[in-house]
Design a protein around this motif. Structure first.
Motif, PDB file in Angstrom:
ATOM      1  N   GLN A 251      55.551  -8.950   3.802  1.00  0.00           N
ATOM      2  CA  GLN A 251      55.608 -10.212   4.540  1.00  0.00           C
ATOM      3  C   GLN A 251      55.242 -11.336   3.577  1.00  0.00           C
ATOM      4  O   GLN A 251      54.244 -11.243   2.867  1.00  0.00           O
ATOM      5  N   LYS A 252      56.051 -12.362   3.522  1.00  0.00           N
ATOM      6  CA  LYS A 252      55.803 -13.466   2.597  1.00  0.00           C
ATOM      7  C   LYS A 252      55.472 -14.741   3.367  1.00  0.00           C
ATOM      8  O   LYS A 252      56.233 -15.204   4.206  1.00  0.00           O
ATOM      9  N   ILE A 253      54.318 -15.305   3.051  1.00  0.00           N
ATOM     10  CA  ILE A 253      53.895 -16.580   3.623  1.00  0.00           C
ATOM     11  C   ILE A 253      54.454 -17.676   2.724  1.00  0.00           C
ATOM     12  O   ILE A 253      54.300 -17.610   1.505  1.00  0.00           O
ATOM     13  N   PRO A 254      55.106 -18.693   3.286  1.00  0.00           N
ATOM     14  CA  PRO A 254      55.700 -19.747   2.455  1.00  0.00           C
ATOM     15  C   PRO A 254      54.629 -20.641   1.807  1.00  0.00           C
ATOM     16  O   PRO A 254      54.315 -21.726   2.289  1.00  0.00           O
TER      17      PRO A 254
ATOM     18  N   ALA B 106      51.492 -24.040   5.656  1.00  0.00           N
ATOM     19  CA  ALA B 106      52.111 -22.713   5.731  1.00  0.00           C
ATOM     20  C   ALA B 106      51.718 -22.011   7.031  1.00  0.00           C
ATOM     21  O   ALA B 106      50.532 -21.866   7.321  1.00  0.00           O
ATOM     22  N   PRO B 107      52.719 -21.586   7.813  1.00  0.00           N
ATOM     23  CA  PRO B 107      52.417 -20.873   9.056  1.00  0.00           C
ATOM     24  C   PRO B 107      51.953 -19.452   8.749  1.00  0.00           C
ATOM     25  O   PRO B 107      52.512 -18.775   7.896  1.00  0.00           O
ATOM     26  N   LEU B 108      50.909 -19.029   9.445  1.00  0.00           N
ATOM     27  CA  LEU B 108      50.372 -17.690   9.228  1.00  0.00           C
ATOM     28  C   LEU B 108      50.710 -16.764  10.385  1.00  0.00           C
ATOM     29  O   LEU B 108      51.340 -15.728  10.201  1.00  0.00           O
TER      30      LEU B 108
ATOM     31  N   PHE C 104      48.226 -12.186  -1.449  1.00  0.00           N
ATOM     32  CA  PHE C 104      48.825 -11.476  -0.323  1.00  0.00           C
ATOM     33  C   PHE C 104      50.332 -11.329  -0.534  1.00  0.00           C
ATOM     34  O   PHE C 104      50.902 -10.257  -0.344  1.00  0.00           O
ATOM     35  N   ASN C 105      50.976 -12.426  -0.931  1.00  0.00           N
ATOM     36  CA  ASN C 105      52.436 -12.411  -1.121  1.00  0.00           C
ATOM     37  C   ASN C 105      52.869 -11.433  -2.204  1.00  0.00           C
ATOM     38  O   ASN C 105      53.961 -10.876  -2.136  1.00  0.00           O
TER      39      ASN C 105
END
Length: 104
Positions: A22-25, A32-34, A16-17
């Motif tokens: 939008q980048k998920i940490p 990791a917050p979604l 996805f990243n």
């Protein structure tokens, strides 16, 4: 089995990243917050990630689930807030729907 699911979800997040702005940490792993107050995804990003996770589950485990359904939306704590909650939710679905998988 939970570890397999975690790897699938985290791999989907990495994919996805690469694909989306939008980048998920991912460095936070299952923390990791979604979505939601702390999350980084808007509703379109969440839907895109869910589709990626569903496809990965089908590819890796040959199982098919619709993750964003009434059952998911009725949970006391949304399974889409953090990666770990999504992993837990998928694990529960597999245990409930396909108990034979829990032995793997």
């Amino acid at each position: 089995m939970r570890e397999k699911i975690s790897n699938i979800v985290l791999s989907a997040i990495e994919e996805f990243n690469i694909t989306y702005e939008q980048k998920i940490p991912i460095e936070l792993g299952e923390a990791a917050p979604l979505f939601g107050k702390e999350g980084v995804l808007d509703s379109l990003g969440l839907v895109s990630l869910i589709v990626m996770v569903e496809q990965a589950l089908e590819d890796e485990l040959a199982i098919s689930f619709i993750l964003a359904d009434e059952k998911a939306m009725s949970q006391k704590t949304s399974p889409f807030l953090k990666a770990g909650l999504l992993v837990d939710y998928i694990s529960r679905l597999i245990e409930e729907e396909m108990p034979v998988w829990t032995d793997r």
